[in-house]
Structures are given as structure tokens and as C-alpha cells.
Write a protein that holds these residues in place. Structure first.
Motif, PDB file in Angstrom:
ATOM      1  N   GLU A  94      63.793  61.725 -21.686  1.00 15.35           N
ATOM      2  CA  GLU A  94      63.450  62.175 -23.022  1.00 15.35           C
ATOM      3  C   GLU A  94      61.997  61.395 -22.995  1.00 15.35           C
ATOM      4  O   GLU A  94      60.947  61.951 -23.548  1.00 15.35           O
ATOM      5  N   LYS A  95      61.914  60.256 -22.751  1.00 17.77           N
ATOM      6  CA  LYS A  95      60.521  59.402 -22.857  1.00 17.77           C
ATOM      7  C   LYS A  95      59.808  60.023 -21.838  1.00 17.77           C
ATOM      8  O   LYS A  95      58.390  60.138 -21.990  1.00 17.77           O
ATOM      9  N   GLU A  98      58.110  63.055 -23.035  1.00 21.68           N
ATOM     10  CA  GLU A  98      57.167  62.891 -23.950  1.00 21.68           C
ATOM     11  C   GLU A  98      55.904  62.596 -23.500  1.00 21.68           C
ATOM     12  O   GLU A  98      54.845  63.093 -23.814  1.00 21.68           O
ATOM     13  N   ARG A 101      54.351  65.765 -22.212  1.00 22.99           N
ATOM     14  CA  ARG A 101      53.694  66.359 -23.443  1.00 22.99           C
ATOM     15  C   ARG A 101      52.185  65.873 -23.907  1.00 22.99           C
ATOM     16  O   ARG A 101      51.315  66.737 -24.233  1.00 22.99           O
TER      17      ARG A 101
END
Length: 232
Positions: A94-95, A98, A101
Motif C-alpha cells: 500500500e505504501k 501511494e 500515485r
């Protein structure tokens, strides 16, 4: 009306040129200075030729080894960073998403597009890691043979460059005569080399040629006069 095909021209041999520049620069300058210095201290060109050849061999090995270590360090650094990114993708997905993104946001993508692209990218670990290496760390995968190629390119360039100022001494018996011809040939080669070096690196070729020529000439002149001073 058919559009004319557009061909972009880019320079793809920067690593080779870099190696040649490194090897040739020192190859032209160091043996030139050594031969000039010995010309002010000895009376036999045979001594200059032997000393010059010994320096060229030692210098090419040392420069080639330096190129090999630099190339090996680049490869080791890339591999270490790649392993770190692979671990983060596996353990902190998830990190990492991010971070992707954020990169896409800086490119101007909408949030929806960012989400779609990130999720699609996450399906292929290899491409995901490659993307992070390129766009997060700014690292391109180096050629696995880069270290060996660099060592060979630099070493051979040093030998070629070193033989230029030394060659006149092979055909003369008086050191000063050898120095005169060596100076003429080497200064001309330094000028031409400096011109093309500056041209391929996007600098002013004339100022680059003069700069390289002056550096080599000053080094040789300093070596000659110091040898003369201590030989009195």
C-alpha cells in the motif's frame, strides 16, 4: 497529403564515449608530461622510450581497473536498490502504491486514472519494481557487462593516447629532438581530441579544444622545467 516520417536523432553511445574520453585524456597527457620531463634530465631517448612504455602499461592497467571498479559499483548499487524495492513491494504494497500515485499525480493524471493504472501495475511485480527503480529512484538497469567493457575501453584508449607523445622518441636519438616532434604531434592531437570531446558533450568545441590543449601543454612544460632545474 502524407506526412513525412520524423526521425529523432539521439546519442546512444554515451558510455563508450565517456570511457574513451577518460582513457584518452590521461593517455595523451601523462606520458607526454613524463617524456617531456625525462627529456630535460637524460641524454638518451632509449631511456625515455622504456620509461614511457612502462608508464603506459601501468597507467592503462590502473585506469582500466578504475573503470572496472566504477562499473561494478554501479551494478552492485542497482542490484541492492532493486532488492530493497522488491522487499517493499512484497511487504509494504500500500505504501508503494501511494508512492506510485504521487508520481502519476505529478504527471497530471486524475485520481481515477491513477487508481486504475496503479492497480493494473500491481498485478505485475517485475514491471512494478522496474517502474519504481526508474521513476522513484531515477536508476536505469546497467549493462551486466558494463564493468568489463569499461575496463577494456579505458585501458585501450589510454594505450592509444599514450603512444602518440612517445612515438617520436622511437625515431630520434636526441631527447630534445624527440620532444619537439612529440610536442607538435601531441598538441595537435590534444586540440583535435578536445574539439570532438566538447562537441559530443554539447559544449563549445573551440573553447574545449583550447582548454584540453593548454592543460596538456602546461603539464608537459612544468615536468620539463622541473626536471631541468633538478638536473643542473
Amino acid at each position: 497529403m502524407a506526412q513525412q516520417a520524423h526521425h529523432e536523432e539521439h546519442f546512444h553511445s554515451s558510455e563508450l564515449v565517456t570511457d574513451i574520453v577518460i582513457g584518452m585524456s590521461d593517455g595523451l597527457t601523462v606520458p607526454f608530461a613524463l617524456a617531456a620531463g625525462l627529456s630535460g634530465a637524460v641524454t638518451n631517448t632509449h631511456i625515455i622510450v622504456i620509461a614511457g612504455l612502462a608508464e603506459i602499461v601501468a597507467g592503462s592497467i590502473a585506469m582500466g581497473l578504475g573503470g572496472y571498479l566504477a562499473g561494478k559499483t554501479e551494478i552492485d548499487h542497482y542490484n541492492a536498490e532493486q532488492k530493497r524495492e522488491e522487499w517493499e513491494v512484497d511487504n509494504l504494497p500500500e505504501k508503494e502504491k501511494e508512492e506510485v500515485r504521487v508520481i502519476f499525480a505529478e504527471m497530471g493524471m486524475t485520481e481515477e486514472t491513477q487508481r486504475q493504472v496503479v492497480e493494473e501495475m500491481a498485478k505485475d511485480k517485475a514491471k512494478w519494481v522496474d517502474f519504481m527503480m526508474r521513476y522513484e529512484l531515477g536508476l536505469e538497469k546497467p549493462d551486466a557487462k558494463r564493468a568489463r567493457k569499461s575496463a577494456m575501453n579505458i585501458g585501450l584508449s589510454y594505450i592509444v593516447g599514450g603512444l602518440v607523445p612517445l612515438s617520436p622518441y622511437i625515431f630520434t636519438t636526441v631527447p630534445i629532438d624527440g620532444l619537439k616532434w612529440s610536442a607538435i604531434i601531441t598538441v595537435l592531437c590534444l586540440f583535435v581530441f578536445g574539439f570532438f570531446k566538447a562537441k559530443v558533450t554539447g559544449q563549445n568545441p573551440w573553447s574545449g579544444a583550447i582548454r584540453v590543449m593548454l592543460i596538456g601543454s602546461l603539464a608537459a612544460a612544468a615536468a620539463f622545467f622541473i626536471a631541468r632545474l633538478f638536473n643542473q
